[in-house]
Design an enzyme around this catalytic site. Structure first.
Site, PDB file in Angstrom:
ATOM      1  N   GLN A   1     -10.353  -2.191   0.106  1.00  0.00           N
ATOM      2  CA  GLN A   1     -11.214  -3.230  -0.447  1.00  0.00           C
ATOM      3  C   GLN A   1     -10.716  -3.635  -1.822  1.00  0.00           C
ATOM      4  O   GLN A   1     -10.230  -2.805  -2.579  1.00  0.00           O
ATOM      5  CB  GLN A   1     -12.659  -2.751  -0.494  1.00  0.00           C
ATOM      6  CG  GLN A   1     -12.854  -1.420  -1.157  1.00  0.00           C
ATOM      7  CD  GLN A   1     -14.155  -0.757  -0.749  1.00  0.00           C
ATOM      8  OE1 GLN A   1     -15.057  -1.385  -0.232  1.00  0.00           O
ATOM      9  NE2 GLN A   1     -14.266   0.532  -1.004  1.00  0.00           N
TER      10      GLN A   1
ATOM     11  N   LEU B   1       0.848  -1.188   0.000  1.00  0.00           N
ATOM     12  CA  LEU B   1       0.000   0.000   0.000  1.00  0.00           C
ATOM     13  C   LEU B   1       0.884   1.239   0.000  1.00  0.00           C
ATOM     14  O   LEU B   1       1.884   1.289   0.719  1.00  0.00           O
ATOM     15  CB  LEU B   1      -0.894  -0.003   1.246  1.00  0.00           C
ATOM     16  CG  LEU B   1      -1.702  -1.276   1.470  1.00  0.00           C
ATOM     17  CD1 LEU B   1      -2.391  -1.241   2.826  1.00  0.00           C
ATOM     18  CD2 LEU B   1      -2.700  -1.479   0.356  1.00  0.00           C
ATOM     19  N   GLU B   2       0.528   2.226  -0.797  1.00  0.00           N
ATOM     20  CA  GLU B   2       1.283   3.479  -0.914  1.00  0.00           C
ATOM     21  C   GLU B   2       0.477   4.569  -0.215  1.00  0.00           C
ATOM     22  O   GLU B   2      -0.229   5.334  -0.845  1.00  0.00           O
ATOM     23  CB  GLU B   2       1.496   3.820  -2.383  1.00  0.00           C
ATOM     24  CG  GLU B   2       2.102   2.693  -3.189  1.00  0.00           C
ATOM     25  CD  GLU B   2       1.330   2.423  -4.473  1.00  0.00           C
ATOM     26  OE1 GLU B   2       0.313   3.089  -4.734  1.00  0.00           O
ATOM     27  OE2 GLU B   2       1.752   1.530  -5.215  1.00  0.00           O
TER      28      GLU B   2
ATOM     29  N   TYR C   1       0.787 -12.722 -14.761  1.00  0.00           N
ATOM     30  CA  TYR C   1       1.892 -12.102 -14.033  1.00  0.00           C
ATOM     31  C   TYR C   1       2.896 -13.124 -13.523  1.00  0.00           C
ATOM     32  O   TYR C   1       4.102 -12.896 -13.581  1.00  0.00           O
ATOM     33  CB  TYR C   1       1.336 -11.254 -12.879  1.00  0.00           C
ATOM     34  CG  TYR C   1       2.353 -10.324 -12.275  1.00  0.00           C
ATOM     35  CD1 TYR C   1       2.736  -9.162 -12.936  1.00  0.00           C
ATOM     36  CD2 TYR C   1       2.934 -10.602 -11.050  1.00  0.00           C
ATOM     37  CE1 TYR C   1       3.671  -8.300 -12.387  1.00  0.00           C
ATOM     38  CE2 TYR C   1       3.875  -9.743 -10.486  1.00  0.00           C
ATOM     39  CZ  TYR C   1       4.242  -8.601 -11.165  1.00  0.00           C
ATOM     40  OH  TYR C   1       5.180  -7.754 -10.618  1.00  0.00           O
TER      41      TYR C   1
END
Length: 187
Positions: free
Chosen positions: A146, A126-127, A159
């Protein structure tokens, strides 16, 4: 197509989407709440330039710690991890969005990295940034964002099959690995 609550729960129950640990109470009508982990990384204030192609500049003047909470200072940028490890198949992608109640405290959950490709597996970095004029305390384990899941056609190269998948199987808050890209067509 966006998955709805019963589809999200069913995909997780059948192992088609991996969420570990999984709490069924976090399933929402069109998303799955995710929780904040306990690993935090941030840059110390200084005038040294961060050059995305120079690994040493990406890692200098950083601090990190594990803890049950973190006080995000006004204007501070901090990387954090999700508590959950997320594993996606080759025909489901996800986007991460902040929770309204957290945003109303002044906390942005991500800057631009809100897309999770088909085939990804790992915790999500998370940034986070605090645009409030006051420090905001966030707690490990609190619902912080979410995930919205989208069904797509099967991709040719998910990926986990890409040779340059820099963040596959990441654990903990992960600093940019942009330095692993090659400079091309630069004048």
């Amino acid at each position: 197509m966006i998955l709805v609550d019963w589809e999200i729960a069913d995909h997780i129950k059948r192992g088609y989407i991996g969420i570990d640990p999984f709490d069924p109470a976090l399933v929402q009508p069109n998303s799955l709440d995710i929780r904040l982990g306990n690993h935090f990384v941030w840059y110390e204030p200084c005038d040294d330039v961060i050059d995305p192609y120079q690994k040493e500049t990406l890692h200098t003047h950083t601090q990190e710690r594990k803890g049950s909470y973190f006080d995000i200072q006004p204007g501070q940028f901090v990387l954090a991890e999700t508590l959950e490890t997320v594993t996606l198949p080759d025909n489901i992608v996800s986007s991460i969005e902040g929770k309204s109640s957290v945003a109303r405290l002044g906390i942005a959950l991500h800057q631009t990295g809100g897309w999770i490709d088909a085939g990804f597996s790992g915790t999500i970095t998370l940034e986070m940034c605090n645009s409030n004029c006051r420090p905001v305390r966030v707690y490990a384990g609190m619902p912080i964002g979410q995930l919205v899941f989208y069904v797509t056609k099967r991709c040719e190269c998910p990926y986990d099959k890409k040779p340059d998948a820099k963040y596959q199987n990441q654990k903990n808050a992960t600093i940019s690995r942009y330095d692993r890209k090659m400079l091309k067509n630069v004048e």
